[in-house]
Design a protein around this motif. Structure first.
Motif, PDB file in Angstrom:
ATOM      1  N   TYR A  41      34.690  12.454 -38.521  1.00  0.00           N
ATOM      2  CA  TYR A  41      35.477  12.381 -39.755  1.00  0.00           C
ATOM      3  C   TYR A  41      34.555  12.274 -40.970  1.00  0.00           C
ATOM      4  O   TYR A  41      34.778  12.927 -41.998  1.00  0.00           O
ATOM      5  CB  TYR A  41      36.413  11.182 -39.694  1.00  0.00           C
ATOM      6  CG  TYR A  41      37.243  10.989 -40.943  1.00  0.00           C
ATOM      7  CD1 TYR A  41      38.410  11.730 -41.148  1.00  0.00           C
ATOM      8  CD2 TYR A  41      36.862  10.086 -41.937  1.00  0.00           C
ATOM      9  CE1 TYR A  41      39.172  11.566 -42.289  1.00  0.00           C
ATOM     10  CE2 TYR A  41      37.617   9.924 -43.078  1.00  0.00           C
ATOM     11  CZ  TYR A  41      38.768  10.662 -43.247  1.00  0.00           C
ATOM     12  OH  TYR A  41      39.514  10.501 -44.392  1.00  0.00           O
ATOM     13  N   GLN A  42      33.529  11.441 -40.854  1.00  0.00           N
ATOM     14  CA  GLN A  42      32.577  11.288 -41.962  1.00  0.00           C
ATOM     15  C   GLN A  42      31.875  12.604 -42.258  1.00  0.00           C
ATOM     16  O   GLN A  42      31.707  12.987 -43.424  1.00  0.00           O
ATOM     17  CB  GLN A  42      31.550  10.206 -41.594  1.00  0.00           C
ATOM     18  CG  GLN A  42      30.634   9.787 -42.731  1.00  0.00           C
ATOM     19  CD  GLN A  42      29.625   8.752 -42.280  1.00  0.00           C
ATOM     20  OE1 GLN A  42      28.858   8.958 -41.336  1.00  0.00           O
ATOM     21  NE2 GLN A  42      29.624   7.615 -42.952  1.00  0.00           N
ATOM     22  N   PHE A  43      31.484  13.324 -41.207  1.00  0.00           N
ATOM     23  CA  PHE A  43      30.842  14.628 -41.382  1.00  0.00           C
ATOM     24  C   PHE A  43      31.789  15.606 -42.074  1.00  0.00           C
ATOM     25  O   PHE A  43      31.411  16.324 -42.998  1.00  0.00           O
ATOM     26  CB  PHE A  43      30.421  15.174 -40.016  1.00  0.00           C
ATOM     27  CG  PHE A  43      29.806  16.543 -40.051  1.00  0.00           C
ATOM     28  CD1 PHE A  43      28.446  16.695 -40.208  1.00  0.00           C
ATOM     29  CD2 PHE A  43      30.586  17.687 -39.930  1.00  0.00           C
ATOM     30  CE1 PHE A  43      27.867  17.957 -40.250  1.00  0.00           C
ATOM     31  CE2 PHE A  43      30.031  18.948 -39.968  1.00  0.00           C
ATOM     32  CZ  PHE A  43      28.668  19.086 -40.122  1.00  0.00           C
ATOM     33  N   ALA A  44      33.047  15.611 -41.623  1.00  0.00           N
ATOM     34  CA  ALA A  44      34.012  16.602 -42.109  1.00  0.00           C
ATOM     35  C   ALA A  44      34.445  16.353 -43.540  1.00  0.00           C
ATOM     36  O   ALA A  44      34.874  17.289 -44.229  1.00  0.00           O
ATOM     37  CB  ALA A  44      35.239  16.610 -41.194  1.00  0.00           C
ATOM     38  N   THR A  45      34.373  15.120 -44.010  1.00  0.00           N
ATOM     39  CA  THR A  45      34.900  14.789 -45.335  1.00  0.00           C
ATOM     40  C   THR A  45      33.827  14.564 -46.382  1.00  0.00           C
ATOM     41  O   THR A  45      34.142  14.127 -47.494  1.00  0.00           O
ATOM     42  CB  THR A  45      35.788  13.530 -45.256  1.00  0.00           C
ATOM     43  OG1 THR A  45      35.045  12.454 -44.672  1.00  0.00           O
ATOM     44  CG2 THR A  45      37.022  13.796 -44.399  1.00  0.00           C
ATOM     45  N   GLY A 187      22.021  22.134 -45.475  1.00  0.00           N
ATOM     46  CA  GLY A 187      22.472  21.686 -44.164  1.00  0.00           C
ATOM     47  C   GLY A 187      23.871  22.187 -43.856  1.00  0.00           C
ATOM     48  O   GLY A 187      24.492  22.918 -44.632  1.00  0.00           O
ATOM     49  N   LEU A 188      24.386  21.753 -42.711  1.00  0.00           N
ATOM     50  CA  LEU A 188      25.706  22.201 -42.271  1.00  0.00           C
ATOM     51  C   LEU A 188      26.820  21.679 -43.162  1.00  0.00           C
ATOM     52  O   LEU A 188      27.935  22.200 -43.122  1.00  0.00           O
ATOM     53  CB  LEU A 188      25.955  21.749 -40.826  1.00  0.00           C
ATOM     54  CG  LEU A 188      25.109  22.446 -39.752  1.00  0.00           C
ATOM     55  CD1 LEU A 188      25.366  21.817 -38.389  1.00  0.00           C
ATOM     56  CD2 LEU A 188      25.396  23.937 -39.716  1.00  0.00           C
ATOM     57  N   LYS A 189      26.537  20.648 -43.970  1.00  0.00           N
ATOM     58  CA  LYS A 189      27.568  20.089 -44.836  1.00  0.00           C
ATOM     59  C   LYS A 189      27.516  20.667 -46.249  1.00  0.00           C
ATOM     60  O   LYS A 189      28.056  20.086 -47.178  1.00  0.00           O
ATOM     61  CB  LYS A 189      27.465  18.568 -44.887  1.00  0.00           C
ATOM     62  CG  LYS A 189      27.813  17.886 -43.578  1.00  0.00           C
ATOM     63  CD  LYS A 189      28.113  16.406 -43.749  1.00  0.00           C
ATOM     64  CE  LYS A 189      26.918  15.619 -44.178  1.00  0.00           C
ATOM     65  NZ  LYS A 189      27.222  14.182 -44.260  1.00  0.00           N
ATOM     66  N   SER A 190      26.893  21.814 -46.395  1.00  0.00           N
ATOM     67  CA  SER A 190      26.843  22.497 -47.683  1.00  0.00           C
ATOM     68  C   SER A 190      27.740  23.723 -47.646  1.00  0.00           C
ATOM     69  O   SER A 190      27.673  24.533 -46.719  1.00  0.00           O
ATOM     70  CB  SER A 190      25.405  22.926 -48.013  1.00  0.00           C
ATOM     71  OG  SER A 190      25.381  23.711 -49.186  1.00  0.00           O
TER      72      SER A 190
END
Length: 793
Positions: A41-45, A187-190
């Protein structure tokens, strides 16, 4: 006092080693699942949170007029970028972004990488740290910034400043750029994904695009402003440019503009057409499934903890009675037992943390776009979550037992008239919830397994087996590639195309005499319909004999398009596109799933194009020869196009791979949930039955003396538990079917419908497991010598 508390706690835990083991393992697994769900959830948000100016960043995009509807798209007319600063007050910085895949050559090695063409404010707006060289060097037309990973791949070192890279252009001399700096790869969260950065002027020069050409779109237009009211003012101020663009792009006519905060971009990309920034947030189902799994397992473990704690308190009745008699207050007892439960939960949390170190890499391996890490020092949110989860679990699992045990009356305890065990109403309710959750988990696992098998075997309307794709740069390469492979006996069919199922379609408005509507379109080559195995159910396909007239005047449609316009006999119907192009329907194919099972099948129109407009090769081989066919096409690519990295793909992987992976991973998660739920429930049931038998040992002995058979005693002990399991199974089966149906509907448009069988098999499984988990213990007690039973204290 604290020392005595610890001594009592340790001694009481050591006296109940089995109870402690069961609860530590059960809670540990549950807490490990909670840790994974939290990290997921932290990664996704937290996408794009690395940008220091995130609160001031916005993306401006275009709205396209489609039959009167103002449909938001993700791209923007390219010439609009330089006008924004002068047109919108309060804009501090502006940058466009156009992503283009380029081939980089280094000696004999070639790499495909994404190059971002941006304006001069880009790195001042976004935080992509430059770790070597000069961040402004990309503004020079002969210079480029590359990512640290690209630098290592090309030059074997991170600091590649001053090195030269060669970019391969089809039909033109290769370009040479000097590396002016090295930045940390997103990174993947960009949301924004690229490996090279160049000035936007290079895009104009190298791709022959005019700066004032309103027909061209850029992938993104971003602004930075401290004024939040710009969300309302910007679209209105730019609206006057919509007619300018609409005049030259009838097929994608702008009706206006819209704006969104940068922090929302990753989460909105999935919902809009024309998005090409490189990355999007996780699918909602990807977030929901781990959360459901974690919550259900945690509830199951807590119910198991509470139930066994209440039942095991029977062993400590004398201790409680003595402590109350010598002046111990209820609050002290409650504190003692709550403290013991807290210690137990702390041990379970440590065990859960250890489990998570093993489970997290496996979870990352399931999803290529996820990389969660178990860290404490760099993640204060993780520490807060662990502490909060510890306290909540201790209170949820141990709060009621502590209060329940502390209220016992010492007189009843010391007289021996108080008995506590598995026969209490609360124990039965908690056991019922455990079994209900277990059945739900089994239903989830079974229905998603059914759905996976259903979707794998579903007829997609075309022959998906043995399809290979080759993406080339232009029609000349496509024709050369086709000529090179079509004589190989391994190749059963070959066709050139521009569009492809699941790969490249576009939308357009078509009109009939009495109606007009938006339909999907695909530009294909001769023999594409036959190569893909599309089924012509009325009329004909495009043919070589009619090739010239078909290119100018004919289309093939699907069943959905015929239904959309109310055509009972579609062949011969006339349609108009862009008010000028008139076509005749010459054939209709059976509906096919253009983008898999995620979205509904839309009206589709196939247009035949000349080979000079096609840049993709589709080859059909036998299913058993897919691997050999792929290797053959790779070898052919190396011979014909040695300067570029191969772009040969298996249709099964590149088009259908995401759906298959999502199916497989969700099935794995819910089967894991089902396994854990069933094991915990079976252990909990076994514990309760064992304690129940202990409290009824003398009763069993007396019944045997009076002539009760083993079968009668077994039935008597089993009956209340099996009734609870049966009721919970029926409720869990019905609830599981309903929730599983809702969850699948949120993921896919086309999926299996959970029914009676989806619940019946899990119910039979849980009943069988319940019988197996308690039968041996019950039969052993029933067969026990009554003399030993009557001597039992």
């Amino acid at each position: 006092m604290f020392k005595n508390f610890l001594k009592v706690t340790v001694r009481s835990l050591l006296k109940s080693k089995v109870f402690v083991f069961i609860n530590i393992i059960g809670l540990g697994l549950a807490l490990a699942c909670c840790i994974i769900a939290f990290l997921n959830y932290q990664f996704a948000t937290t996408f794009d949170r690395q940008h220091e100016n995130l609160d001031e960043l916005y993306q401006i995009s275009v709205r396209i007029d489609q039959n009167g509807s103002q449909v938001p798209y993700g791209f923007i007319p390219m010439p609009l970028g330089p006008l924004v600063k002068t047109e919108i007050p309060g804009v501090d910085k502006v940058s466009r972004l156009e992503r283009s895949w380029v081939t980089i050559k280094r000696e004999n090695n070639v790499f495909n990488r994404s190059m971002a063409f941006v304006d001069e404010d880009f790195l001042d707006m976004f935080s992509f740290p430059v770790i070597h060289g000069n961040a402004d060097s990309y503004k020079e037309l002969s210079s480029v910034l590359i990512s640290d990973r690209t630098a290592i791949a090309l030059f074997g070192k991170e600091n590649a400043v001053g090195e030269t890279i060669e970019i391969v252009l089809s039909g033109k001399p290769n370009l040479l750029f000097t590396v002016g700096g090295v930045f940390e790869e997103p990174g993947l969260k960009s949301s924004l994904q690229f490996q090279l950065i160049a000035d936007f002027e290079n895009y104009y020069r190298n791709f022959n695009v005019q700066k004032t050409d309103w027909r061209q779109f850029a992938d993104g237009l971003f602004i930075q402003s401290k004024d939040p009211s710009i969300m309302q003012t910007a679209p209105e101020l730019l609206k006057k440019y919509a007619p300018v663009q609409a005049e030259v792009r009838k097929d994608l006519a702008a009706s206006g503009f819209w704006i969104q905060k940068m922090e929302d971009v990753a989460f909105n990309q999935r919902d809009y057409n024309g998005t090409n920034l490189g990355n999007e947030a996780l699918h909602p189902a990807h977030i929901l499934a781990p959360n459901i799994m974690a919550i259900l397992i945690l509830l199951l473990a807590c119910f198991n903890f509470t139930n066994t704690a209440i039942a095991m308190s029977n062993k400590r009745l004398k201790e409680i009675g003595v402590r109350k008699t010598v002046g111990g207050s209820r609050a002290q007892l409650a504190f003692q037992f709550l403290g013991e439960n807290l210690v137990l939960c702390l041990l379970a949390l440590v065990m859960g943390f250890v489990f998570s170190l093993w489970l997290v890499p496996k979870y990352n391996g399931m999803w290529p776009n996820v990389n969660v890490q178990v860290t404490l020092l760099d993640n204060p949110g993780m520490i807060i979550f662990l502490v909060g989860t510890l306290l909540l679990t201790a209170l949820l699992a141990g709060g009621y037992p502590a209060i329940f045990v502390s209220k016992y009356r010492p007189v009843a305890i010391l007289r021996g008239t108080l008995k506590v065990g598995s026969s209490s109403i609360l124990s039965k309710i908690l056991l019922g919830f455990q079994m209900l959750i277990s059945v739900m988990a089994l239903v989830f696992g079974f229905t998603f397994l059914q759905n996976s098998n259903y979707q794998d075997s579903l007829d997609l309307g075309y022959d998906k087996e043995g399809l290979l794709m080759v993406q080339v740069d232009n029609s000349n390469e496509a024709e050369r590639f086709r000529a090179a492979i079509q004589t190989n006996p391994m190749i059963k069919e070959v066709s050139l195309t521009n569009g492809h199922i699941g790969w490249n379609t576009y939308e357009g408005t078509v009109k009939t005499e009495n109606d007009e509507g938006l339909v999907d379109m695909m530009n294909i080559g001769l023999n594409y319909i036959e190569t893909m195995g599309l089924q012509v159910i009325e009329g004909r396909s495009f043919t070589a004999d009619n090739q010239e007239s078909d290119q100018q005047n004919s289309v093939v449609i699907n069943e959905k398009m015929a239904a959309r316009f109310g055509w009972q006999n579609p062949v011969g119907q006339q349609i108009t596109m862009n008010d000028t192009l008139r076509y005749t329907v010459v054939g209709m194919v059976k509906d096919f799933y253009t983008f898999g099972l995620w979205v509904p099948i839309d009206p589709m129109m196939l247009r035949l194009k000349d080979d000079s407009e096609l840049n993709m090769v589709i080859a059909k081989v036998d299913e058993a020869q897919v691997g050999a066919g792929f290797d053959y096409l790779e070898t052919t690519w190396g011979e014909l196009i040695p300067d570029r990295l191969s772009q040969v793909y298996m249709h099964e992987n590149i088009v259908l791979g995401e759906a298959r992976d999502v199916n497989k991973n969700i099935v794995q998660m819910f089967l894991f949930l089902a396994a854990i739920a069933v094991v915990l429930s079976a252990i909990g049931l076994f514990t309760l039955v064992s304690i129940n038998i202990q409290s009824r040992t003398k009763e069993i002995g007396i019944r045997k003396v009076l002539g009760a058979s083993v079968a009668r005693i077994t039935t008597l002990i089993n009956q209340p538990f099996l009734i609870i399991v049966a009721i919970a199974s029926i409720l869990g089966g019905g609830t599981g079917i309903y929730v599983a149906g809702l969850l699948m509907s949120s993921i896919w448009t086309y999926h299996v419908t959970p029914g009676f069988v989806s619940a019946m098999i899990p119910i039979l499984v849980i009943l069988l497991i319940a019988l197996l988990s308690i039968s041996s213990k019950v039969i052993s007690a029933a067969r026990r010598n009554p003399v030993e039973s009557l001597r039992y204290e």
